[in-house]
Design a protein around this motif. Sequence first.
Motif, PDB file in Angstrom:
ATOM      1  N   ARG A  12      45.776  34.174  42.637  1.00  0.00           N
ATOM      2  CA  ARG A  12      45.750  35.315  41.551  1.00  0.00           C
ATOM      3  C   ARG A  12      44.788  34.776  40.190  1.00  0.00           C
ATOM      4  NH1 ARG A  12      49.649  39.301  40.668  1.00  0.00           N
ATOM      5  NH2 ARG A  12      50.633  38.730  42.225  1.00  0.00           N
ATOM      6  N   GLU A  13      44.767  32.851  39.967  1.00  0.00           N
ATOM      7  CA  GLU A  13      44.418  33.045  39.208  1.00  0.00           C
ATOM      8  C   GLU A  13      42.048  33.196  38.865  1.00  0.00           C
ATOM      9  OE1 GLU A  13      43.584  31.467  35.100  1.00  0.00           O
ATOM     10  OE2 GLU A  13      45.539  31.491  36.084  1.00  0.00           O
ATOM     11  N   VAL A  14      42.355  33.294  40.421  1.00  0.00           N
ATOM     12  CA  VAL A  14      40.278  33.938  39.920  1.00  0.00           C
ATOM     13  C   VAL A  14      40.420  35.541  39.813  1.00  0.00           C
ATOM     14  CG1 VAL A  14      38.756  34.294  41.870  1.00  0.00           C
ATOM     15  CG2 VAL A  14      40.313  32.427  42.006  1.00  0.00           C
ATOM     16  N   MET A  15      41.370  35.738  40.567  1.00  0.00           N
ATOM     17  CA  MET A  15      41.684  36.998  40.073  1.00  0.00           C
ATOM     18  C   MET A  15      41.819  38.046  38.335  1.00  0.00           C
ATOM     19  SD  MET A  15      40.944  39.188  43.261  1.00  0.00           S
ATOM     20  CE  MET A  15      39.789  37.849  43.164  1.00  0.00           C
ATOM     21  N   ARG A  16      42.429  36.930  38.200  1.00  0.00           N
ATOM     22  CA  ARG A  16      43.472  36.649  36.558  1.00  0.00           C
ATOM     23  C   ARG A  16      41.714  36.932  35.700  1.00  0.00           C
ATOM     24  NH1 ARG A  16      48.882  34.183  36.383  1.00  0.00           N
ATOM     25  NH2 ARG A  16      50.052  36.450  36.697  1.00  0.00           N
ATOM     26  N   ARG A  17      40.964  35.300  36.146  1.00  0.00           N
ATOM     27  CA  ARG A  17      39.274  35.365  35.478  1.00  0.00           C
ATOM     28  C   ARG A  17      38.736  36.267  35.825  1.00  0.00           C
ATOM     29  NH1 ARG A  17      37.770  29.021  37.786  1.00  0.00           N
ATOM     30  NH2 ARG A  17      36.106  29.863  36.113  1.00  0.00           N
ATOM     31  N   ILE A  18      38.633  37.238  36.746  1.00  0.00           N
ATOM     32  CA  ILE A  18      37.559  38.673  37.292  1.00  0.00           C
ATOM     33  C   ILE A  18      38.130  39.903  35.956  1.00  0.00           C
ATOM     34  CG2 ILE A  18      36.940  39.688  38.542  1.00  0.00           C
ATOM     35  CD1 ILE A  18      36.868  37.620  41.320  1.00  0.00           C
ATOM     36  N   ALA A  19      39.376  39.712  35.617  1.00  0.00           N
ATOM     37  CA  ALA A  19      39.585  40.416  35.170  1.00  0.00           C
ATOM     38  C   ALA A  19      39.498  39.910  33.507  1.00  0.00           C
ATOM     39  CB  ALA A  19      41.700  41.104  35.250  1.00  0.00           C
ATOM     40  N   LYS A  20      39.246  38.944  33.268  1.00  0.00           N
ATOM     41  CA  LYS A  20      38.793  38.725  31.821  1.00  0.00           C
ATOM     42  C   LYS A  20      37.470  38.487  31.699  1.00  0.00           C
ATOM     43  CE  LYS A  20      39.829  36.501  27.912  1.00  0.00           C
ATOM     44  NZ  LYS A  20      40.346  37.126  26.870  1.00  0.00           N
ATOM     45  N   LEU A  21      36.755  38.646  32.455  1.00  0.00           N
ATOM     46  CA  LEU A  21      35.341  38.740  32.460  1.00  0.00           C
ATOM     47  C   LEU A  21      35.087  40.410  32.647  1.00  0.00           C
ATOM     48  CD1 LEU A  21      33.306  36.854  35.520  1.00  0.00           C
ATOM     49  CD2 LEU A  21      32.753  36.888  33.016  1.00  0.00           C
ATOM     50  N   ILE A  22      35.905  40.938  32.927  1.00  0.00           N
ATOM     51  CA  ILE A  22      35.212  42.024  32.500  1.00  0.00           C
ATOM     52  C   ILE A  22      36.037  43.319  31.440  1.00  0.00           C
ATOM     53  CG2 ILE A  22      35.900  45.009  33.375  1.00  0.00           C
ATOM     54  CD1 ILE A  22      36.941  43.569  36.482  1.00  0.00           C
ATOM     55  N   GLU A  23      36.675  42.314  30.620  1.00  0.00           N
ATOM     56  CA  GLU A  23      37.618  42.454  29.661  1.00  0.00           C
ATOM     57  C   GLU A  23      36.495  42.531  28.230  1.00  0.00           C
ATOM     58  OE1 GLU A  23      41.167  40.727  29.111  1.00  0.00           O
ATOM     59  OE2 GLU A  23      42.073  41.855  30.108  1.00  0.00           O
ATOM     60  N   ASP A  24      35.790  40.751  28.412  1.00  0.00           N
ATOM     61  CA  ASP A  24      35.306  40.275  28.056  1.00  0.00           C
ATOM     62  C   ASP A  24      34.067  40.295  27.987  1.00  0.00           C
ATOM     63  OD1 ASP A  24      37.655  38.969  27.023  1.00  0.00           O
ATOM     64  OD2 ASP A  24      36.916  36.813  27.482  1.00  0.00           O
ATOM     65  N   ARG A  25      32.972  40.992  28.987  1.00  0.00           N
ATOM     66  CA  ARG A  25      31.916  41.138  29.168  1.00  0.00           C
ATOM     67  C   ARG A  25      31.686  42.906  29.463  1.00  0.00           C
ATOM     68  NH1 ARG A  25      29.796  36.511  32.179  1.00  0.00           N
ATOM     69  NH2 ARG A  25      30.580  34.308  30.300  1.00  0.00           N
ATOM     70  N   GLY A  26      32.908  43.645  30.460  1.00  0.00           N
ATOM     71  CA  GLY A  26      31.788  44.343  30.673  1.00  0.00           C
ATOM     72  C   GLY A  26      32.292  45.394  29.883  1.00  0.00           C
ATOM     73  N   LEU A  86      34.933  45.804  41.628  1.00  0.00           N
ATOM     74  CA  LEU A  86      35.631  45.593  43.082  1.00  0.00           C
ATOM     75  C   LEU A  86      35.612  44.581  43.934  1.00  0.00           C
ATOM     76  CD1 LEU A  86      32.561  48.180  44.202  1.00  0.00           C
ATOM     77  CD2 LEU A  86      34.884  48.855  44.874  1.00  0.00           C
ATOM     78  N   CYS A  87      35.634  43.060  43.406  1.00  0.00           N
ATOM     79  CA  CYS A  87      35.733  42.078  43.075  1.00  0.00           C
ATOM     80  C   CYS A  87      37.238  42.338  43.188  1.00  0.00           C
ATOM     81  CB  CYS A  87      35.676  41.024  42.601  1.00  0.00           C
ATOM     82  SG  CYS A  87      33.630  40.662  42.815  1.00  0.00           S
ATOM     83  N   LEU A  88      37.815  43.142  42.346  1.00  0.00           N
ATOM     84  CA  LEU A  88      39.284  43.048  42.155  1.00  0.00           C
ATOM     85  C   LEU A  88      40.505  43.227  43.010  1.00  0.00           C
ATOM     86  CD1 LEU A  88      39.491  43.363  37.985  1.00  0.00           C
ATOM     87  CD2 LEU A  88      39.840  41.350  39.400  1.00  0.00           C
TER      88      LEU A  88
END
Length: 110
Positions: A12-26, A86-88
């Motif tokens: 879940r923490e990895v998924m949250r990190r990916i979500a944060k990347l999307i929020e910050d850079r996407g 798609l990683c999520l």
Amino acid sequence: MNLPTATPSSFREVMRRIAKLIEDRGAVPATVQPTIEAVMKMWQGNGLQLPILSEAKVELWSYLEEKNGDSTTIDGIGDRTVRAALCLVDPPGDDEADKLEWAQTMLPPS
């Protein structure tokens, strides 16, 4: 890049990190924004809703197929954001470290 291997307790923490990347850079395309937001919200909570993941996976791949005529073309930041999202949508059990690395590749720092 050396990323720690995710364990079931850290999935879940990895998924949250990916979500944060999307929020910050996407740059989430408007047509799939509700889908991506629903998946990100699910990962922020404590539940795992496989129907949400399954539906989102189909919708995101369909978006890329319709936009580009295929699902493998990556054209611009919107496509890169969808590819990171798609990683999520895969359920736990896949290689989380690979997912995080792919998301970071799709959404590098500016």
